[in-house]
Design an enzyme around this catalytic site. Structure first.
Site, PDB file in Angstrom:
ATOM      1  N   ARG A   1       1.238   7.427   9.864  1.00  0.00           N
ATOM      2  CA  ARG A   1       0.976   6.366   9.162  1.00  0.00           C
ATOM      3  C   ARG A   1       2.046   5.466   9.119  1.00  0.00           C
ATOM      4  NH1 ARG A   1       0.715   5.163   3.301  1.00  0.00           N
ATOM      5  NH2 ARG A   1      -0.889   3.755   2.836  1.00  0.00           N
TER       6      ARG A   1
ATOM      7  N   GLU B   1      -3.356  -0.472  -1.333  1.00  0.00           N
ATOM      8  CA  GLU B   1      -3.353  -0.172  -2.802  1.00  0.00           C
ATOM      9  C   GLU B   1      -3.989  -1.461  -3.544  1.00  0.00           C
ATOM     10  OE1 GLU B   1      -0.249   1.385  -4.772  1.00  0.00           O
ATOM     11  OE2 GLU B   1       0.044   2.814  -3.107  1.00  0.00           O
TER      12      GLU B   1
ATOM     13  N   GLU C   1      -2.489   9.100   1.155  1.00  0.00           N
ATOM     14  CA  GLU C   1      -0.948   9.304   0.351  1.00  0.00           C
ATOM     15  C   GLU C   1      -1.339  10.383  -0.633  1.00  0.00           C
ATOM     16  OE1 GLU C   1       0.777   5.880  -1.422  1.00  0.00           O
ATOM     17  OE2 GLU C   1       0.153   4.260   0.186  1.00  0.00           O
TER      18      GLU C   1
END
Length: 368
Positions: free
Chosen positions: A64, A154, A283
Site C-alpha cells: 500500500r 479516510e 490500516e
C-alpha cells in the site's frame, strides 16, 4: 504415523495469523525511500536487506503506497510512488495505491485542496477526473498496473475541503467528486479495483450512515467502486499528536475503545449483507513494546510481539467469517523515528530502532 515434530509444525502453522484463506497480506511502507535516503538500514535474522524485500520474504504480497499531489518526492509525489511501486511489483507484490487528493496528510479532519487545484466544484470535478486518470495511466505505462486504488483517504467527512466537506455542503458535492474520480479510473483501466476508504471501520452505525447518504442518482453509485477499505486501530483516547521527521508533518490519528473484534465483525457483516462489496482492512497496528500511557487498549492483548501477532490473527478470524474479505494491511511497520505511529503507545513497529526485524515479522507468513 505422525511424529512429534510433524505435529508440532502443524500446530505452529495453524497458529500463524494469516495461515487461512485471505488473498492479501499487506503492508503500507510508504516512508521507505525517505528512510533509506536518511541512512536507515534493515536486517532480518542478522542479514542486511531492503525492507520491502524483507517484507516480501516474510509473506507480504500487497504494497500500500500513499501518493500526495505534491511534486516533492519527500512528500510522496507521483514520481516517488512510481519508484516504490516498481520495486514492489519487481518483488512480486500487488499494488494498492492510496490517493490523498491533497499536498499533505488527508484524514477525517484534514482534506485540504491541493495548492495548484481550482476551488469551485465544477473545476474540481474536471481536475480530479484528469489527475486520477493520468495517475492510473502512469503506473500502467511503466509496466506496473495498479491492482487497487483508493479514491481518497479516510473520507468519512468528505474530500477537498470545504467544497467536498459534508458538514458544509452535504453529500452531493462529495458524491459528484467520487463519481468523477471513479470515472477517471474506469476510463484508464478496466481492471483496477476502486476502493472507498473510511476510518473507524468498527463503527457500524457510522459506516452504514455514510453509505446510505453517499449514493445519489446521477452522481456516485454502487457501480462506481469495488472494495470497502477500512481501518481499525487498537487504542482509545482520541489522541491528536503530531510528530515530525525530515520529510513531513505526521498526521493525527484517532482511536477508540470501540475498536473491538466483535464491533468489527458486526460492522463488516452489515456492510457485506447490505452492499455485497469486497472488504479489506487497509490500516491497523499494535504496540510491540514500551508503554501506552493514558491509553486503554481495545482488546486484552499484551504489549509485545506476541500481542501484535494475536491482534492481526483476531482480525483475520473476523475476515475469514465474511464473504468477499480480501486481506489485512499493517500500517508503516518499519517507520523508524516514528515508532508510535501517531498513537499514545510508544512503539508499534515490526522492527527495532536498529532496523532488525522483531519476532512478529512472521505475522505475514502463510507457511513456515
Amino acid at each position: 504415523m505422525f511424529t512429534y515434530k510433524i505435529w508440532q509444525s502443524l500446530v505452529l502453522l495453524a497458529s500463524l495469523p494469516f495461515a487461512k484463506s485471505l488473498d492479501f497480506k499487506g503492508a503500507d511502507y510508504s516512508s521507505l525511500i525517505n528512510l533509506e535516503n536518511s541512512g536507515i538500514t534493515y536486517t532480518d535474522d542478522g542479514t542486511a536487506g531492503k525492507f520491502d524485500a524483507i517484507l516480501a520474504d516474510n509473506g507480504v504480497n500487497l504494497a500500500r503506497i500513499r501518493i500526495w499531489t505534491s511534486t516533492n518526492d519527500e512528500d510522496y509525489s507521483l514520481a516517488y510512488g512510481l519508484e516504490l511501486g516498481k520495486r514492489a511489483v519487481d518483488l512480486g507484490m500487488s499494488l494498492l495505491i492510496d490517493l490523498h487528493y491533497s499536498d499533505t496528510w488527508a484524514d477525517p479532519g484534514d482534506q485540504a485542496i491541493p495548492s495548484s487545484w481550482p476551488t469551485d466544484l465544477d473545476s474540481l470535478n474536471e481536475e480530479i477526473f484528469t489527475y486520477t486518470n493520468s495517475l492510473v495511466t502512469a503506473f500502467a505505462d511503466q509496466g506496473t498496473p495498479i491492482d487497487f486504488l483508493q479514491i481518497g483517504n479516510e473520507i468519512n467527512s468528505g474530500i477537498l475541503f470545504p467544497v467536498g466537506e459534508i458538514s458544509v455542503n452535504g453529500y452531493s458535492p462529495l458524491s459528484q467528486l467520487l463519481n468523477s474520480a471513479a470515472s477517471g479510473v474506469r476510463e484508464a483501466s478496466s481492471t483496477v479495483k476502486i476502493v472507498v476508504h473510511l476510518a473507524n471501520g468498527w463503527d457500524g452505525a457510522a459506516m452504514l450512515s455514510f453509505y446510505e447518504q453517499i449514493f445519489i442518482a446521477g452522481e456516485f453509485s454502487t457501480d462506481d467502486f469495488d472494495v470497502m477499505g477500512l481501518f481499525i486501530l487498537s487504542v482509545c483516547l482520541c489522541l491528536n499528536t503530531s510528530h515530525t521527521n525530515s520529510a513531513s508533518l505526521f498526521f493525527p490519528r484517532f482511536y477508540d475503545t470501540g475498536a473491538t473484534y466483535s464491533a468489527l465483525q458486526s460492522s463488516l457483516q452489515d456492510l457485506v449483507d447490505t452492499y455485497g462489496k469486497e472488504i479489506m482492512i487497509v490500516e491497523t497496528d499494535w504496540p510491540s513494546s514500551g508503554t501506552c500511557d493514558g491509553v486503554t487498549l481495545s482488546e486484552d492483548l499484551p504489549i509485545s510481539t506476541t500481542g501484535q501477532e494475536e491482534w492481526i490473527s483476531g482480525i483475520t478470524d473476523v475476515l475469514n467469517d465474511l464473504d468477499g474479505a480480501l486481506g489485512v494491511v499493517y500500517w508503516e511497520p518499519g517507520w523508524i523515528g516514528n515508532d508510535d505511529l501517531g498513537s499514545g503507545c510508544s512503539d508499534n513497529l515490526l522492527v527495532s530502532d536498529e532496523g532488525e526485524t522483531l519476532a512478529s515479522i512472521v505475522l505475514f507468513a502463510d507457511d513456515i
